[in-house]
Write a protein that holds these residues in place. Structure first.
Motif, PDB file in Angstrom:
ATOM      1  N   GLU A  59       0.835  -1.212   0.000  1.00 61.83           N
ATOM      2  CA  GLU A  59       0.000   0.000   0.000  1.00 61.83           C
ATOM      3  C   GLU A  59       0.862   1.251   0.000  1.00 61.83           C
ATOM      4  OE1 GLU A  59      -3.427   0.354   0.371  1.00 61.83           O
ATOM      5  OE2 GLU A  59      -4.115  -1.654   0.865  1.00 61.83           O
TER       6      GLU A  59
ATOM      7  N   TYR B 222      -4.030   3.601   7.133  1.00 61.44           N
ATOM      8  CA  TYR B 222      -3.389   3.181   5.885  1.00 61.44           C
ATOM      9  C   TYR B 222      -2.156   4.038   5.658  1.00 61.44           C
ATOM     10  CZ  TYR B 222      -7.207   0.140   4.450  1.00 61.44           C
ATOM     11  OH  TYR B 222      -8.113  -0.880   4.377  1.00 61.44           O
TER      12      TYR B 222
ATOM     13  N   GLY C 103     -17.362   3.343   4.124  1.00 59.54           N
ATOM     14  CA  GLY C 103     -16.158   3.990   4.623  1.00 59.54           C
ATOM     15  C   GLY C 103     -16.016   3.933   6.134  1.00 59.54           C
TER      16      GLY C 103
ATOM     17  N   GLY D 137     -15.121   1.419   7.874  1.00 54.67           N
ATOM     18  CA  GLY D 137     -13.971   0.604   8.287  1.00 54.67           C
ATOM     19  C   GLY D 137     -14.223  -0.893   8.287  1.00 54.67           C
TER      20      GLY D 137
ATOM     21  N   SER E 299     -14.409  -3.234   5.827  1.00 51.83           N
ATOM     22  CA  SER E 299     -13.488  -4.039   5.010  1.00 51.83           C
ATOM     23  C   SER E 299     -12.092  -4.034   5.612  1.00 51.83           C
ATOM     24  CB  SER E 299     -13.445  -3.512   3.582  1.00 51.83           C
ATOM     25  OG  SER E 299     -14.724  -3.624   2.993  1.00 51.83           O
TER      26      SER E 299
HETATM   27  N1  ADP Z   1      -6.210   0.703   0.479  1.00 48.95           N
HETATM   28  C1  ADP Z   1      -6.557   1.825   1.107  1.00 48.95           C
HETATM   29  N2  ADP Z   1      -5.680   2.855   1.213  1.00 48.95           N
HETATM   30  C2  ADP Z   1      -6.003   3.982   1.853  1.00 48.95           C
HETATM   31  N3  ADP Z   1      -7.206   4.197   2.430  1.00 48.95           N
HETATM   32  C3  ADP Z   1      -8.107   3.208   2.358  1.00 48.95           C
HETATM   33  C4  ADP Z   1      -7.846   1.983   1.689  1.00 48.95           C
HETATM   34  N4  ADP Z   1      -8.941   1.195   1.772  1.00 48.95           N
HETATM   35  C5  ADP Z   1      -9.842   1.902   2.449  1.00 48.95           C
HETATM   36  N5  ADP Z   1      -9.361   3.116   2.804  1.00 48.95           N
HETATM   37  C6  ADP Z   1     -10.044   4.137   3.588  1.00 48.95           C
HETATM   38  O1  ADP Z   1     -10.305   3.601   4.862  1.00 48.95           O
HETATM   39  C7  ADP Z   1     -11.607   3.935   5.296  1.00 48.95           C
HETATM   40  C8  ADP Z   1     -12.397   2.662   5.578  1.00 48.95           C
HETATM   41  O2  ADP Z   1     -12.576   1.951   4.374  1.00 48.95           O
HETATM   42  P1  ADP Z   1     -13.264   0.538   4.314  1.00 48.95           P
HETATM   43  O3  ADP Z   1     -12.696  -0.296   5.390  1.00 48.95           O
HETATM   44  O4  ADP Z   1     -13.121   0.033   2.943  1.00 48.95           O
HETATM   45  O5  ADP Z   1     -14.757   0.893   4.629  1.00 48.95           O
HETATM   46  P2  ADP Z   1     -16.094   0.061   4.420  1.00 48.95           P
HETATM   47  O6  ADP Z   1     -15.739  -1.324   4.019  1.00 48.95           O
HETATM   48  O7  ADP Z   1     -16.758   0.127   5.740  1.00 48.95           O
HETATM   49  O8  ADP Z   1     -16.885   0.782   3.394  1.00 48.95           O
HETATM   50  C9  ADP Z   1     -12.215   4.779   4.191  1.00 48.95           C
HETATM   51  O9  ADP Z   1     -12.070   6.124   4.556  1.00 48.95           O
HETATM   52  C10 ADP Z   1     -11.383   4.484   2.986  1.00 48.95           C
HETATM   53  O10 ADP Z   1     -11.256   5.595   2.169  1.00 48.95           O
END
Ligand code: ADP
Ligand code: MG
Length: 644
Positions: A139, A376, A404, A406, A408
């Motif tokens: 990342e 991240y 968004g 968190g 995932s």
């Molecule tokens: N690979 C990544 N790099 C940077 N920021 C990320 C990445 N994946 C997700 N984010 C950020 O982390 C936050 C949580 O994302 P995520 O866990 O995907 O949310 P959800 O699954 O609840 O929609 C969001 O603000 C998103 O923009």
């Protein structure tokens, strides 16, 4: 504007690297080639080295023989006698040229055998290393770019072998010529050098300029290639036509390629200039060289025969020089590229997921996330803050929350794919013994987890491979593939295809078919089921399914949990969370509330209650008082100690 300026920072350092350093790296690189060759095919390598050295010896012998022939021919006496006397040297010359031809053929055969083996070895090493890098490291743009840059050098070792062969060949014959020349007259050697040096200088300059330019523009070129890829991608075909996205992409392509052209023009001009300067100096040196030879001959400092040999040797070695220059040029570039691959492999090893670690307890009673925060790389805001939760076998643990929030990210942490920035993830055994994720044997963690990611990859492979890839560490078992497909309700679909499990689930291939979004989701579900792991994390697994399929999918997950699997379900369909054993509601990276459906619905003004009621209202249901709702099949799990 260029696509990405990140390479500018490397340019200074690289441009400062002198030729001396580069030349001193040459033996090291040859050593690398030799090592790789030794590991790949010992016999071929030995054959190659023998053929190379042999050619050097035959070259020098040939030159000595030429000198012999000329000495006899230029001697006083009747011509038939001179011819007779030069006959032995002539025979040596003939034998030597046959020998050279045989050795050259042998060398070609051996390097042809070695080259592909070396490429495979280097590529395997690089790709294996890269796939073992921590996800969090990939990342980081600066790490990812280095890893990516390494890709261009995987076939460099192969080419370096070919070039090493060429270069050593020319070098050996040049050294042989030089030795013969020096033994004839001391002044001939400096003359040869005077011709060689400017050409060498030009080659090095050109090579370095091209390399820097390529490195500088690598992201830009990648972006251009990606743009073009989109234009023919079946997935994008609709938008490209309906939204006229194609026009925009093409315009971007043209603009970006014009920039590349400008760069190429600049390079070509600079190269032409360098070549002119190098050629001029080298030409002057040749002129001086022949002038000096002339003077030596006329002043009687050199016998005529030696003069003749010198001309042959100078011609030999300058002809070889042109190819040497070209090859050093390329070798130099390959060397730089190969060091990118080496660097990427090294960097990958540095950021690799540890191969050792404490074994997980068996059986695992729970996975506990304690006060975990995660940011991240490069992000300003944390994606998770102070999150605590518990996942247990035999239960469905639901994660809900807005886009968004968190979810995932939390799934990635639970899967052991990323390590928390703060806090801990404990794998807890039946007797309370526990291992923290950082200390744990990660391979074992991965083996314990099945993951259906939100953005799961759609492999352009057969349907069977798309399921079996769920357990890349096992040999494919078609009976298990079928039963996983049955569990995901995708078996009849695949078996109904013209080529069944051998259909390639990507249009554009022979036997290729196009699956719908929902069908893909089912196939990916089958993949996660094929994994057959005690923990199953599913991230919005039903977002593309029809209502029937969705209800069935949730029922199957429930069944799986009842049979003992720990199911973590991320979903926006709150109807499915009513039967979850425990629900965590995430809000902006924090656990806002948690409990069973009933407990959460009983919270006045709660986030979950609010979301649930809005969804229910969509279907025309009036907000339902909590006691009328279906209850979890199991008694609500006690509040996890850390949560709250
Ligand atoms: N690979 C990544 N790099 C940077 N920021 C990320 C990445 N994946 C997700 N984010 C950020 O982390 C936050 C949580 O994302 P995520 O866990 O995907 O949310 P959800 O699954 O609840 O929609 C969001 O603000 C998103 O923009
Ligand atoms: Mg998500």
């Amino acid at each position: 504007m260029r696509w990405n300026h990140a390479y500018v920072e490397h340019e200074g350092a690289l441009a400062r690297t002198g030729f001396g350093q580069m030349a001193s790296a040459l033996p090291r690189m040859m050593a690398v080639v030799l090592r790789a060759g030794w590991a790949a095919d010992r016999r071929a390598l030995v054959g190659l080295v023998v053929a190379q050295v042999g050619q050097g010896i035959t070259g020098a012998t040939g030159l000595v023989a030429v000198n012999g022939v000329l000495t006899h021919l230029f001697a006083d006496g009747p011509t038939p006698d001179k011819l007779r006397q030069s006959l032995p040297a002539l025979i040596v010359l003939a034998v030597v040229s046959v020998g050279t031809a045989l050795l050259a053929a042998w060398s070609t055969a051996m390097s042809g055998r070695l080259e592909p083996q070396i490429e495979r070895a280097v590529s395997t090493q690089y790709y294996r290393a890269v796939t073992r890098v921590e996800v969090a490291a990939t990342e980081q743009p600066e790490i990812q770019r280095h890893l990516e840059a390494g890709k261009f050098g995987t076939d460099s070792a192969r080419r370096m072998l070919g070039l090493s062969v060429g270069i050593t060949g020319v070098l050996i014959s040049m050294v042989a010529s030089a030795a013969v020349l020096a033994s004839l007259h001391w002044a001939l050697l400096p003359m040869l050098l005077a011709i060689a040096v400017p050409r060498g200088w030009g080659a090095v300059r050109t090579a370095r300029r091209e390399y820097l330019s390529r490195r500088h523009w690598v992201d830009h070129r990648r972006a251009v290639a990606t743009l073009l890829q989109y234009l023919t991608m079946p997935h994008a075909a609709g938008e490209i036509r309906a939204h006229e996205a194609g026009t925009l992409l093409l315009r971007g392509y043209e603009e970006m390629s014009r920039l590349v052209e400008t760069e190429q023009r600049r390079l070509a001009r600079a190269q032409a200039h360098t070549e002119l300067v190098a050629g001029a100096f080298s030409g002057l040196a040749s002129l001086g060289c022949y002038g000096m030879l002339w003077w030596l001959l006329t002043s009687g400092g050199l016998p005529l025969a030696v003069g003749g040999t010198a001309v042959v040797a100078i011609r030999n070695s300058t002809a070889g020089l042109t190819s040497l220059v070209r090859q050093v040029n390329r070798m130099y570039e390959e060397m730089l590229q190969f060091s990118d691959t080496e660097e990427a492999t090294r960097l990958a090893a540095e950021h690799a997921i540890p191969r050792t670690g404490a074994p997980l307890p068996s059986p695992v009673r729970a996975v506990r996330v304690e006060k975990v925060s995660f940011t991240y790389p490069g992000a300003t805001e944390p994606a998770l803050t102070d999150v605590s939760l518990r996942v247990r076998p035999g239960e469905v643990t639901a994660l809900v929350g807005m886009n968004g929030s968190g979810k995932s990210t939390l799934a990635k942490i639970l899967a052991g794919l990323v390590l928390p920035t703060e806090g801990a993830v404990w794998w807890e055994g039946a007797d309370g013994e526990r291992v923290e994720l950082r200390d744990a044997d990660r391979a074992q963690v991965f083996r314990s987890v099945g993951l259906l990611a939100q953005d799961f990859p759609q492999w352009q492979m057969t349907a069977a491979a798309n399921v079996a890839v769920g357990a890349g560490d096992r040999a494919r078992d078609m009976a298990e593939v079928r039963s996983a497909a049955r569990a995901a309700d995708v078996d009849s679909l695949v078996e109904g295809l013209a080529h069944g499990w051998d259909s390639i689930v990507f249009k554009g291939y022979e036997r290729g078919v196009q699956l719908s979004g929902g069908q893909w989701q089912k196939l990916a579900t089958a993949r996660s089921r094929y994994r057959d792991a005690p923990f199953l994390l599913v991230d919005e697994p039903t977002s593309a399914l029809d209502p029937h399929a969705e209800i069935e999918a949730f029922e199957r997950l429930r069944q799986l949990a009842d049979d003992g699997t720990a199911v973590v379900l991320i979903t926006h369909r709150l109807a499915a969370t009513t039967t979850a054993d425990h629900i965590y509601v995430l809000d902006a990276g924090r656990v806002a509330e948690d409990g069973t459906h009933d407990q959460l619905m009983a919270r006045p003004g709660g986030l979950y209650q609010h979301m649930f009621q809005r969804q229910a209202a969509q279907y025309g249901h009036p907000p339902t008082p909590p006691h009328d709702l279906p209850t979890a099949r199991r008694a609500g799990a006690p509040h996890p100690d850390a949560a709250g």
